[in-house]
Scaffold this motif. Sequence first.
Motif, PDB file in Angstrom:
ATOM      1  N   UNK A 317      46.836  24.254  23.309  1.00 44.87           N
ATOM      2  CA  UNK A 317      48.299  24.174  23.309  1.00 44.87           C
ATOM      3  C   UNK A 317      48.900  25.094  24.368  1.00 44.87           C
ATOM      4  N   UNK A 318      48.274  26.240  24.604  1.00 42.72           N
ATOM      5  CA  UNK A 318      48.739  27.108  25.689  1.00 42.72           C
ATOM      6  C   UNK A 318      48.583  26.399  27.032  1.00 42.72           C
ATOM      7  N   UNK A 319      47.520  25.612  27.188  1.00 48.46           N
ATOM      8  CA  UNK A 319      47.344  24.854  28.434  1.00 48.46           C
ATOM      9  C   UNK A 319      48.473  23.855  28.615  1.00 48.46           C
ATOM     10  N   UNK A 320      48.911  23.234  27.527  1.00 52.77           N
ATOM     11  CA  UNK A 320      50.024  22.296  27.621  1.00 52.77           C
ATOM     12  C   UNK A 320      51.299  23.029  28.032  1.00 52.77           C
ATOM     13  N   UNK A 321      51.561  24.152  27.375  1.00 53.99           N
ATOM     14  CA  UNK A 321      52.755  24.939  27.698  1.00 53.99           C
ATOM     15  C   UNK A 321      52.757  25.328  29.179  1.00 53.99           C
TER      16      UNK A 321
END
Length: 333
Positions: A317-321
Amino acid sequence: MNPNEDVMLTLEDFLDTLASRPAGDDVKASMLALADASKTLHGAIRSGSIPGAAQVSSANASGEMQKPLDVFADETFLAAAKAAPIAIYGSEEQEQPIMTGAGSLAIAIDPLDGSSNIETNIAVGTIFSILATGGTEDAGAVFTQPATAQLAAGFFMYGAQLLLVFSAGTGTHTFAHNPDTGGFEHVARCEIPPQSREYALNSSNRRHWHQPMQDYVADLERGAEGPRRQDFGMRYVGSLVADCYRILQRGGVFIYPSDRRKGYESGRLRQLYEANPIGLCIEQAGGAATDTKTRLLDLPSTTLHAKVPLAFGSRDEIAVLQSYANGGAKVLQ
């Protein structure tokens, strides 16, 4: 003993496993001193009685008003540093670092993070980062070391239990204070799941955010009907240690971005004694930490009280952000 094994260890036993690491003995002595200080502070929080407390109306180095408990926490951990092999003490509550005596280590510390939540009985904490001095008394040089140079970092959390979350580069581990023995006992090694559907942030600041952050959160809120094609839930305590501990237990992301307001251009959380130690613990638990665009631990450190945007938690999810913040693909396929 192997800290990766699922066995009950005391904090002292665990620290013995680090003896062969750089400054291992000094890290052990320092951590035991900090652990004793945490018990003193936890007792004051639980009783509501602060020894020798006076009314405090001054602001700390970050411009925030100090409560008597903030001052007591700072004094308690400063005393612990002086009794440990810590030569330099850099605190949120002090404008400049304090030289504490002989020793091979330095500490950057937020003695009581979240003190504004005390009256609401929300968990608060002490966040710290331990660095080697390299034999220098130049605090500026010590505190501008790369965040990857942290020897150890973590936080104490004062809630229903007194907990220590700690990493020295061998994973992130949780210890609980045992009132019967007076010591800390190993509870678990933290493992953050790579994916999550929970996020934590103060959405009342939405109108101040830069457009990529507004887009990211708007797509979370659109849920299964939006481009993310799944529903998300928001879980926000507003206490950094409490939100971090929840993520260490079950995943999720925490976000405190920069925004357009004066004083928030570089975020609001302090890099050395809030973001960096949290970042180390999160990475060592299998998660990711970023300033929303770049890996947090790769950012250069500047001054003791420098601020930084912060987002951390489940790796995917951090990669998406970050993809939103950097203007790339907005959906993780």
